[in-house]
Design a protein around this motif. Structure first.
Motif, PDB file in Angstrom:
ATOM      1  N   CYS A 141      21.907  38.660  43.004  1.00  0.00           N
ATOM      2  CA  CYS A 141      20.998  38.621  41.864  1.00  0.00           C
ATOM      3  C   CYS A 141      21.638  37.875  40.696  1.00  0.00           C
ATOM      4  CB  CYS A 141      20.632  40.045  41.463  1.00  0.00           C
ATOM      5  SG  CYS A 141      19.342  40.161  40.202  1.00  0.00           S
ATOM      6  N   LEU A 142      22.887  38.159  40.445  1.00  0.00           N
ATOM      7  CA  LEU A 142      23.618  37.498  39.370  1.00  0.00           C
ATOM      8  C   LEU A 142      23.675  35.986  39.595  1.00  0.00           C
ATOM      9  CD1 LEU A 142      25.318  38.122  36.820  1.00  0.00           C
ATOM     10  CD2 LEU A 142      27.301  38.388  38.316  1.00  0.00           C
ATOM     11  N   ILE A 143      23.968  35.577  40.817  1.00  0.00           N
ATOM     12  CA  ILE A 143      24.060  34.152  41.137  1.00  0.00           C
ATOM     13  C   ILE A 143      22.723  33.458  40.907  1.00  0.00           C
ATOM     14  CG2 ILE A 143      24.346  32.531  43.062  1.00  0.00           C
ATOM     15  CD1 ILE A 143      26.485  34.550  44.155  1.00  0.00           C
ATOM     16  N   GLU A 144      21.640  34.090  41.316  1.00  0.00           N
ATOM     17  CA  GLU A 144      20.327  33.473  41.121  1.00  0.00           C
ATOM     18  C   GLU A 144      19.996  33.325  39.636  1.00  0.00           C
ATOM     19  OE1 GLU A 144      15.647  34.278  42.230  1.00  0.00           O
ATOM     20  OE2 GLU A 144      17.195  34.735  43.726  1.00  0.00           O
ATOM     21  N   LEU A 145      20.303  34.341  38.855  1.00  0.00           N
ATOM     22  CA  LEU A 145      20.036  34.268  37.418  1.00  0.00           C
ATOM     23  C   LEU A 145      20.881  33.189  36.753  1.00  0.00           C
ATOM     24  CD1 LEU A 145      19.795  38.089  36.654  1.00  0.00           C
ATOM     25  CD2 LEU A 145      17.909  36.439  36.638  1.00  0.00           C
ATOM     26  N   LEU A 146      22.125  33.047  37.178  1.00  0.00           N
ATOM     27  CA  LEU A 146      22.988  32.002  36.621  1.00  0.00           C
ATOM     28  C   LEU A 146      22.455  30.617  36.980  1.00  0.00           C
ATOM     29  CD1 LEU A 146      26.417  33.682  37.365  1.00  0.00           C
ATOM     30  CD2 LEU A 146      25.433  33.284  35.101  1.00  0.00           C
ATOM     31  N   GLY A 147      21.861  30.499  38.160  1.00  0.00           N
ATOM     32  CA  GLY A 147      21.225  29.242  38.532  1.00  0.00           C
ATOM     33  C   GLY A 147      20.080  28.902  37.595  1.00  0.00           C
ATOM     34  N   LEU A 148      19.310  29.908  37.181  1.00  0.00           N
ATOM     35  CA  LEU A 148      18.220  29.683  36.231  1.00  0.00           C
ATOM     36  C   LEU A 148      18.752  29.209  34.881  1.00  0.00           C
ATOM     37  CD1 LEU A 148      15.935  32.801  36.925  1.00  0.00           C
ATOM     38  CD2 LEU A 148      15.586  30.444  37.692  1.00  0.00           C
ATOM     39  N   GLN A 149      19.998  29.581  34.584  1.00  0.00           N
ATOM     40  CA  GLN A 149      20.625  29.128  33.336  1.00  0.00           C
ATOM     41  C   GLN A 149      21.230  27.727  33.465  1.00  0.00           C
ATOM     42  OE1 GLN A 149      22.847  33.202  32.800  1.00  0.00           O
ATOM     43  NE2 GLN A 149      22.864  32.138  30.831  1.00  0.00           N
ATOM     44  N   HIS A 150      21.126  27.142  34.661  1.00  0.00           N
ATOM     45  CA  HIS A 150      21.633  25.797  34.965  1.00  0.00           C
ATOM     46  C   HIS A 150      23.142  25.752  35.128  1.00  0.00           C
ATOM     47  CE1 HIS A 150      17.788  24.260  32.764  1.00  0.00           C
ATOM     48  NE2 HIS A 150      17.531  24.665  33.998  1.00  0.00           N
ATOM     49  N   LEU A 151      23.775  26.884  35.436  1.00  0.00           N
ATOM     50  CA  LEU A 151      25.198  26.836  35.721  1.00  0.00           C
ATOM     51  C   LEU A 151      25.444  26.148  37.054  1.00  0.00           C
ATOM     52  CD1 LEU A 151      25.196  28.951  33.367  1.00  0.00           C
ATOM     53  CD2 LEU A 151      27.284  29.823  34.422  1.00  0.00           C
ATOM     54  N   ARG A 152      26.615  25.537  37.196  1.00  0.00           N
ATOM     55  CA  ARG A 152      26.933  24.759  38.387  1.00  0.00           C
ATOM     56  C   ARG A 152      28.121  25.287  39.177  1.00  0.00           C
ATOM     57  NH1 ARG A 152      25.234  19.463  38.972  1.00  0.00           N
ATOM     58  NH2 ARG A 152      23.117  19.202  38.209  1.00  0.00           N
ATOM     59  N   SER A 153      29.111  25.886  38.507  1.00  0.00           N
ATOM     60  CA  SER A 153      30.339  26.321  39.184  1.00  0.00           C
ATOM     61  C   SER A 153      30.584  27.787  38.887  1.00  0.00           C
ATOM     62  CB  SER A 153      31.546  25.493  38.723  1.00  0.00           C
ATOM     63  OG  SER A 153      31.354  24.131  39.007  1.00  0.00           O
ATOM     64  N   LEU A 154      30.628  28.602  39.947  1.00  0.00           N
ATOM     65  CA  LEU A 154      30.856  30.036  39.788  1.00  0.00           C
ATOM     66  C   LEU A 154      32.181  30.405  40.435  1.00  0.00           C
ATOM     67  CD1 LEU A 154      27.282  31.347  40.682  1.00  0.00           C
ATOM     68  CD2 LEU A 154      28.150  30.489  38.492  1.00  0.00           C
ATOM     69  N   TYR A 155      32.913  31.313  39.808  1.00  0.00           N
ATOM     70  CA  TYR A 155      34.256  31.663  40.265  1.00  0.00           C
ATOM     71  C   TYR A 155      34.426  33.171  40.366  1.00  0.00           C
ATOM     72  CZ  TYR A 155      35.322  26.820  39.223  1.00  0.00           C
ATOM     73  OH  TYR A 155      35.316  25.445  39.206  1.00  0.00           O
ATOM     74  N   GLY A 156      35.132  33.586  41.397  1.00  0.00           N
ATOM     75  CA  GLY A 156      35.557  34.962  41.536  1.00  0.00           C
ATOM     76  C   GLY A 156      37.069  35.004  41.524  1.00  0.00           C
ATOM     77  N   CYS A 157      37.636  35.939  40.784  1.00  0.00           N
ATOM     78  CA  CYS A 157      39.083  36.095  40.658  1.00  0.00           C
ATOM     79  C   CYS A 157      39.459  37.432  41.285  1.00  0.00           C
ATOM     80  CB  CYS A 157      39.468  36.045  39.183  1.00  0.00           C
ATOM     81  SG  CYS A 157      41.210  36.281  38.849  1.00  0.00           S
ATOM     82  N   VAL A 158      40.291  37.403  42.330  1.00  0.00           N
ATOM     83  CA  VAL A 158      40.559  38.597  43.131  1.00  0.00           C
ATOM     84  C   VAL A 158      42.058  38.844  43.224  1.00  0.00           C
ATOM     85  CG1 VAL A 158      40.270  39.688  45.388  1.00  0.00           C
ATOM     86  CG2 VAL A 158      38.479  38.171  44.496  1.00  0.00           C
ATOM     87  N   THR A 159      42.503  40.023  42.772  1.00  0.00           N
ATOM     88  CA  THR A 159      43.896  40.403  42.978  1.00  0.00           C
ATOM     89  C   THR A 159      44.118  40.637  44.467  1.00  0.00           C
ATOM     90  OG1 THR A 159      43.889  41.495  40.816  1.00  0.00           O
ATOM     91  CG2 THR A 159      45.712  42.012  42.307  1.00  0.00           C
TER      92      THR A 159
END
Length: 200
Positions: free
Chosen positions: A106-124
């Protein structure tokens, strides 16, 4: 009949419940590199600040929040306007039910509506569940920061995961989350709420 899950937008008044979920990650793990537990007031301020530009979601059932996810700015320079880092936290006992994946999707889809292009996850590292979640949702390995964080008497590696949205051409200007079409937001929340309840 058991109550169904609901994915909705977080509000500052959720801060105490969100902090209850987050606190064990601070005190008992290296999942977050934060050392000190914030106050509910400080956490409410974080929710307000993040929600001014990015989605901040919660998943609840019968009024009890079981997990939350949000995006925040990756870095400060203007060229990073189209990039964001994502985070998701689940309450003890709420893992393995598909909540994290539903919130992230859901978060990814909403960020797409905001026109974001690069999403990152930071994992210990190591964190098999989180690594598996990112790869399942189309994130690819983007490198490891070796021994980059000191917590609980040890150095910890951090793995980065990256997901690209859209093509390689020039992007459209980003849109602050509160300025998105409210109908599209609610349709997205409803769609992933229904998917989550169907999977259970």
């Amino acid at each position: 009949m058991e109550q169904q899950w609901t994915i909705r937008l977080a509000a500052p008044q959720d801060a105490a419940a969100l902090l209850d979920i987050y606190t064990p990650y601070i005190t008992d793990t290296a999942v977050t590199f934060e050392y000190d537990v914030p106050t509910a007031e400080e956490f409410a301020a974080r929710v307000r600040e993040i929600s001014a530009w990015y989605p901040y979601l919660v998943c609840e059932r019968a009024g009890e929040i079981a997990g939350y996810a949000y995006a925040h700015r990756l870095r400060e320079r203007a060229a990073y306007d189209w990039a964001a880092e994502l985070s998701v936290y689940l309450a003890r006992g709420a893992q393995g039910k598909g909540l994290g994946a539903a919130l992230y999707r859901c978060l990814i889809e909403l960020l797409g509506l905001q026109h974001l292009r690069s999403l990152y996850g930071c994992v210990t590292l190591p964190n098999e569940k989180s690594e598996r979640l990112h790869r399942k949702l189309g994130f690819v390995d983007a490198g490891i920061w070796r021994a980059s964080g000191w917590k609980a008497g040890a150095w910890h590696d951090v793995g980065w995961f990256e997901k690209r949205l859209g093509g390689a051409g020039a992007p459209e200007p980003t849109i602050a989350f509160p300025l998105l079409d409210e109908k599209k937001i609610q349709e997205c929340l409803q769609r992933y709420t229904e998917m989550l309840n169907m999977e259970e």
